[in-house]
Design a protein around this motif. Structure first.
Motif, short mmCIF file in Angstrom:
data_model
loop_
_atom_site.label_atom_id
_atom_site.label_comp_id
_atom_site.label_asym_id
_atom_site.label_seq_id
_atom_site.Cartn_x
_atom_site.Cartn_y
_atom_site.Cartn_z
N ARG A 15 0.83 -1.21 0.00
CA ARG A 15 0.00 0.00 0.00
C ARG A 15 0.86 1.26 0.00
O ARG A 15 0.53 2.24 -0.66
CB ARG A 15 -0.93 0.01 1.21
N ALA A 16 1.96 1.25 0.74
CA ALA A 16 2.82 2.42 0.80
C ALA A 16 3.47 2.71 -0.55
O ALA A 16 3.65 3.86 -0.93
CB ALA A 16 3.90 2.22 1.86
N GLY B 110 0.12 6.27 -2.63
CA GLY B 110 0.40 5.76 -1.29
C GLY B 110 1.31 6.69 -0.50
O GLY B 110 1.56 7.84 -0.88
N ARG C 116 10.10 2.91 -3.32
CA ARG C 116 9.08 2.12 -4.04
C ARG C 116 9.65 0.77 -4.49
O ARG C 116 9.00 -0.27 -4.35
CB ARG C 116 8.59 2.89 -5.26
#
Length: 124
Positions: free
Chosen positions: A67-68, A73, A119
């Motif tokens: 999710r981050a 996010g 990411r």
């Protein structure tokens, strides 16, 4: 007269600060292992339950990281806010010169590269 106090042990400080997921899992496993000797719980049941808790903790951590790293996010949000803050500060600096502009460009680039690496780490 000053009183002599016992030194604080690092373990005491660590234990009083926070219950981490790993610590919760160890405590659950210890509790289950203690109960394994009773007629109601066997060692197999204790092991199965400990694996269940460990799997849930890993799944939860994986979902949070996904999710981050997802578009919109936490990583995107942080990158956007830091870039905006750098732009606002850059606009307010009086008598900007080439060196100042380069410093802000380097800071913005560092934010972008850091977000890209975060990411990649969280998705990988």
């Amino acid at each position: 007269m000053t009183s002599m106090r016992e030194p604080i042990e690092p373990d005491d400080v660590y234990e009083s600060v926070e219950w981490t997921t790993g610590r919760r899992l160890r405590r659950a496993a210890d509790t289950l292992a203690r109960g394994a000797g009773t007629a109601s719980r066997t060692a197999v049941d204790a092991t199965r339950t400990a694996k269940h808790y460990a799997g849930n903790a890993a799944r939860y951590a994986r979902e949070g990281a996904t999710r981050a790293a997802a578009p919109g996010g936490a990583v995107d949000w942080t990158e956007e806010r830091l870039t905006r803050a750098l732009d606002e500060v850059s606009d307010r600096v009086p008598s900007r010169g080439e060196r100042t502009d380069r410093a802000f460009d380097t800071a913005r680039s560092t934010v972008v590269v850091g977000a890209r690496r975060a990411r990649k780490l969280l998705r990988g």
